[in-house]
Enzyme design. Structure first.
Site, PDB file in Angstrom:
ATOM      1  N   TYR A  98       4.501 -12.522   5.612  1.00  0.00           N
ATOM      2  CA  TYR A  98       3.419 -11.926   4.826  1.00  0.00           C
ATOM      3  C   TYR A  98       3.126 -12.820   3.633  1.00  0.00           C
ATOM      4  O   TYR A  98       3.942 -12.959   2.726  1.00  0.00           O
ATOM      5  CB  TYR A  98       3.837 -10.520   4.388  1.00  0.00           C
ATOM      6  N   THR A 121       0.825  -1.208   0.000  1.00  0.00           N
ATOM      7  CA  THR A 121       0.000   0.000   0.000  1.00  0.00           C
ATOM      8  C   THR A 121       0.857   1.255   0.000  1.00  0.00           C
ATOM      9  O   THR A 121       0.433   2.309  -0.483  1.00  0.00           O
ATOM     10  CB  THR A 121      -0.946  -0.012   1.209  1.00  0.00           C
ATOM     11  N   LYS A 159       0.816 -12.308   8.448  1.00  0.00           N
ATOM     12  CA  LYS A 159      -0.203 -11.491   7.777  1.00  0.00           C
ATOM     13  C   LYS A 159      -0.839 -12.342   6.695  1.00  0.00           C
ATOM     14  O   LYS A 159      -0.196 -12.710   5.710  1.00  0.00           O
ATOM     15  CB  LYS A 159       0.408 -10.226   7.181  1.00  0.00           C
TER      16      LYS A 159
END
Length: 301
Positions: free
Chosen positions: A135, A49, A163
């Protein structure tokens, strides 16, 4: 043993740029302070992001430094690569820049086998004495971190979390079951799955939507953690239109537009990303207007 608490909401921060595509550090610090004031439990700069793919390593480190200097909540810095040596260097520099923990995406494009993933993550965890969060986002990387691999890595004292952005609730649920007796946290990496992941035993979310609605995302996670699934479901439904609008195009295109709308500024993305299309922009603005008419939950309520 590390004492970082991976419970709650951790916004996956955007990286603001000037019109000349340089990092706008004043806005970056202001965004970090705004989110901290909204009651988030930590911040995650330099992830997908945050347009990490278009940041140089020096820029990456400066973003981490700026966020760490601006807030008192934990900073979980994105520091992954598909090159183990590069990931190690970036992880070491992130630690020196003030990161409290590291978020390490699984190697992308070259798609290592699970043995390669084990070696990659063990190299990082052995060398950098910070809490580290694995992740898993197969839609970005082309490969998954298998449940067996994640469960084995969870035994390492520096590997403290996962995550989960695979969308595979069966695998996520199994990993929660297999690590329940360890000091290991599973965080949602998919805003629309935050409620089901928390209901299965996840501890919170690394959230895109929390850039825009940190209090509402926090209220959802808090309600789920308290076992109040009826309230959590109401918050989930309230956020549903926003989450769909934030993923109408490639992340972070829509969320940068949303942050820009709320702040009254035009967002800049680094190519090859482009601004949100006009139709989706209108839809997003309408969703934000509707949320603006609803009461905002109190911080930590």
């Amino acid at each position: 043993m590390h004492d970082i608490d991976l419970t709650g909401v951790f916004p996956a921060m955007v990286t603001p740029f000037t019109a000349a595509e340089r990092i706008d550090f004043d806005r970056l610090r202001a965004d970090a302070e705004r989110l901290e004031a909204a009651g988030v439990d930590g911040l995650v700069p330099c992830g997908t992001t945050g347009e990490s793919a278009t940041l140089t390593h020096d820029e990456h480190v400066r973003v981490i430094e700026a966020v760490a200097d601006a807030v008192d909540v934990p900073v979980i810095a994105g520091a992954g690569s598909n090159n183990t040596r590069e990931a190690l260097e970036l992880s070491e520099r992130a630690a020196d820049a003030g990161a409290d923990a590291l978020l390490s995406i699984s190697p992308y494009y070259n798609r290592p086998e699970q043995d390669g993933l084990l070696e990659h993550y063990r190299t990082l965890a052995d060398a950098v004495d910070l809490p580290q969060v694995l992740y898993d986002v197969p839609s970005r990387t082309g490969g998954e971190i298998a449940v067996d691999t994640a469960a084995e890595l969870a035994a390492h004292e520096n590997v403290v979390g996962f995550k989960a952005a695979s969308g595979d609730l069966n695998a996520i649920g199994e990993l929660i079951e297999r690590t329940r007796d360890r000091d290991f946290s599973i965080l949602s990496g998919d805003d629309y799955l935050t409620l089901p992941i928390c209901a299965l035993g996840g501890t919170g979310a690394v959230s895109v939507a929390a850039n825009v609605e940190p209090e509402r995302v926090g209220a959802l996670v808090d309600a789920a953690a308290a076992g109040d699934l009826a309230s959590a479901r109401r918050r989930h439904e309230e956020l549903g239109p926003l989450v769909r609008a934030l993923f109408a195009e490639t992340n972070p295109i829509p969320v940068k537009e949303a942050v820009g709308i709320r702040a009254g500024r035009t967002p800049t993305l680094r190519p090859p990303l482009t601004r949100l299309s006009a139709g989706h922009r209108d839809d997003l603005a309408a969703v934000l207007d509707e949320l603006d008419d609803r009461p905002v939950p109190e911080v930590n309520a």
